[in-house]
Design an enzyme around this catalytic site. Structure first.
Site, PDB file in Angstrom:
ATOM      1  N   LYS A  48       1.444  -2.453  -4.383  1.00  0.00           N
ATOM      2  CA  LYS A  48       1.030  -1.773  -5.611  1.00  0.00           C
ATOM      3  C   LYS A  48       2.049  -1.933  -6.743  1.00  0.00           C
ATOM      4  O   LYS A  48       1.690  -1.812  -7.916  1.00  0.00           O
ATOM      5  CB  LYS A  48       0.746  -0.307  -5.325  1.00  0.00           C
ATOM      6  CG  LYS A  48      -0.521  -0.157  -4.484  1.00  0.00           C
ATOM      7  CD  LYS A  48      -0.945   1.265  -4.261  1.00  0.00           C
ATOM      8  CE  LYS A  48      -2.265   1.320  -3.519  1.00  0.00           C
ATOM      9  NZ  LYS A  48      -2.144   0.839  -2.109  1.00  0.00           N
TER      10      LYS A  48
HETATM   11  C1  LIG Z   1      -3.169   0.312  -1.321  1.00  0.00           C
HETATM   12  C2  LIG Z   1      -2.802  -0.462  -0.098  1.00  0.00           C
HETATM   13  C3  LIG Z   1      -3.743  -1.255   0.599  1.00  0.00           C
HETATM   14  C4  LIG Z   1      -5.202  -1.332   0.200  1.00  0.00           C
HETATM   15  O1  LIG Z   1      -5.410  -1.950  -1.039  1.00  0.00           O
HETATM   16  P1  LIG Z   1      -6.799  -1.759  -1.814  1.00  0.00           P
HETATM   17  O2  LIG Z   1      -6.582  -2.367  -3.148  1.00  0.00           O
HETATM   18  O3  LIG Z   1      -6.997  -0.269  -1.903  1.00  0.00           O
HETATM   19  O4  LIG Z   1      -7.837  -2.423  -1.009  1.00  0.00           O
HETATM   20  C5  LIG Z   1      -3.317  -1.963   1.717  1.00  0.00           C
HETATM   21  N1  LIG Z   1      -2.037  -1.888   2.142  1.00  0.00           N
HETATM   22  C6  LIG Z   1      -1.102  -1.140   1.502  1.00  0.00           C
HETATM   23  C7  LIG Z   1       0.272  -1.093   2.061  1.00  0.00           C
HETATM   24  C8  LIG Z   1      -1.445  -0.403   0.364  1.00  0.00           C
HETATM   25  O5  LIG Z   1      -0.512   0.342  -0.245  1.00  0.00           O
END
Ligand SMILES: *Cc1c(COP(=O)(O)O)cnc(C)c1O
Length: 460
Positions: free
Chosen positions: A109
């Protein structure tokens, strides 16, 4: 480039407005009016360094930001990453692992939220005004959002977490940020209570406007845009390394934000043969791609908590393309979904929703086993989210093209699952340094008014 709503009831707006709007006023999600075909540019882009490529991709979409300014925003956003390649792709056994965890909070993120924080500050500086972000988190997103806006002028961030119910490490990643514009609130309640307080506060429109409240939710267009870049970057590196002319990506999925970016890259002309969508036990999306039925079930907690979701907030963007950009058809699908908790699309001649997507789910036992195997066979430790993607990729009948598995978090963030899988801890210096870091956090009652009073008192 103008942006429209998936629900078709909004006049087109520019990029900066799209970033500040988040969700469209008609309840839809924003998408570019049309996607550029970049296939002719791929040869020129193939050798670019990450930030240079990010600039080239984003300038096609952020057309109301002068090129020099965009360049500085992109450079600043990726200078905070610890790896010189920002998001390196490393071969591990038969797969290629795209490491998206070299940002400040060690999760993917950061790639979007470092950029979004800089973008918010840039737009506010030019337009005047301020932004007070209010969010609720059970872990990853709150900490990436805090690190994205810490120290930025004209922005305050207030993140609620359920007191004593967030993992100690994730809590420390948030509360050790001491910048004066960052406020951590430990709510005496559950994550659902935090979300309830947030929704109720946003529903008070007068309060929201008077105090310039905003969200950093996963539907912001700038987040999706920033994520398209690493699909290009990793495909180029992998095609160069292997001599292949196409690749496939395995993506551990929760809100459909990450994999949507890959879908858009493919639609723009990147030669992606297949997107492998992987879920944990919360499998609404893998069921959809295999059956055509998108139906709500209740959330179960797993060892890959960032994928524990019920309704995927970015899914509507995919559905919009699936119905051929017909906003009326989309509106009626979504209306049916909110009434019945279910929507259906027809299957194609191969008995699935979309030939571009293969989908599957991995449960806890298989996830732990995958972590153990990769550690034993390759000396590489996968985090539990990444492991779900890897195991679904392994099970998905092979095509001859290279498989790139997205690694969405560093394993050191998920100590317990790693110890359960391989019998030892994995460390990361950034996390180790937190153990004796100073923290700042305010305890607050589980009441909407307590949080509103706190906001009014602390907004500078
Ligand atoms: C947010 C997240 C995901 C999922 O991503 P999406 O965009 O919600 O599909 C997977 N792994 C980690 C570590 C995350 O923080």
């Amino acid at each position: 480039m103008k942006y429209i709503s998936t629900r078709g009831r909004m006049a087109p707006i520019g990029f900066q407005d799209a970033v500040m709007t988040g969700l469209a006023p008609d309840g839809g999600l924003l998408l570019p009016e049309s996607l550029p075909d970049v296939s002719g540019r791929l040869p020129a882009w193939a050798g670019l360094a990450y930030a240079d490529l990010a600039f080239e991709v984003m300038r096609l979409f952020a057309t109301d930001i002068p090129a020099d300014d965009l360049r500085s925003l992109v450079d600043a956003s990726y200078a905070t990453f610890a790896h010189p390649e920002v998001a390196p792709t490393v071969p591990v056994g038969d797969i290629h692992v795209l490491e998206l965890f070299h940002g400040p909070t060690l999760a993917f993120k950061d790639i979007a939220l470092q950029f979004l924080g800089n973008l918010f500050a840039y737009i506010l500086e030019r337009r005047g005004g301020r932004l007070n972000i209010l969010g609720a988190t059970s872990g990853d997103t709150g900490s990436a959002a805090i690190h994205g806006v810490r120290g930025k002028p004209n922005i305050n961030i207030f993140i609620m977490h359920p007191a004593g119910r967030t993992s100690p490490l994730q809590e420390k990643q948030m509360t050790s940020v001491l910048d004066p514009n960052v406020f951590n609130l430990a709510v005496d309640g559950t994550f659902d209570d935090c979300q309830h307080i947030m929704k109720t506060t946003f529903a008070d429109v007068a309060f929201k406007e008077r105090h310039a409240l905003g969200a950093v939710n996963s539907v912001n267009w700038a987040r999706v845009l920033a994520q398209t870049v690493y699909y290009f970057h990793s495909a180029f590196r992998t095609m160069e390394r292997t001599g292949a002319r196409t690749v496939q990506f395995a993506v551990p999925t929760g809100n459909f934000g990450d994999i949507l970016a890959g879908y858009l890259a493919q639609r723009m002309g990147l030669p992606i043969r297949r997107l492998i969508l992987a879920t944990n036990e919360n499998d609404i999306l893998s069921r959809f791609f295999n059956s055509g039925v998108y139906g709500v079930a209740s959330v179960v907690p797993t060892i890959s908590p960032s994928m524990d979701i019920q309704v995927a907030s970015n899914f509507e963007r995919y559905l919009y393309y699936k119905v051929g950009g017909n906003a009326d058809a989309l509106v009626s699908l979504m209306a049916g979904f909110s009434q019945e908790g279910e929507l259906c699309v027809p299957l194609n001649a191969n008995g699935i929703v979309d030939d571009l997507f293969a989908a599957g789910r991995g449960d806890t036992a298989a996830t732990l086993d995958t972590i153990r195997r990769y550690h034993a066979e390759h000396g590489y430790v996968l985090d539990p989210h990444t492991a779900v993607g890897v195991l679904v990729a392994e099970r998905t009948a092979g095509t001859a093209v290279p498989t790139i598995c997205l690694a969405t978090a560093h394993p050191a963030k998920f100590t317990q699952a790693i110890v359960d899988a391989i019998g030892e801890e994995v460390h990361h210096p950034v996390l180790d340094a937190l153990s004796d870091a100073e923290t700042r956090c305010d305890a607050i009652a589980n009441e909407v008014d307590a949080v509103k009073d706190y906001l009014v008192e602390h907004i500078r």
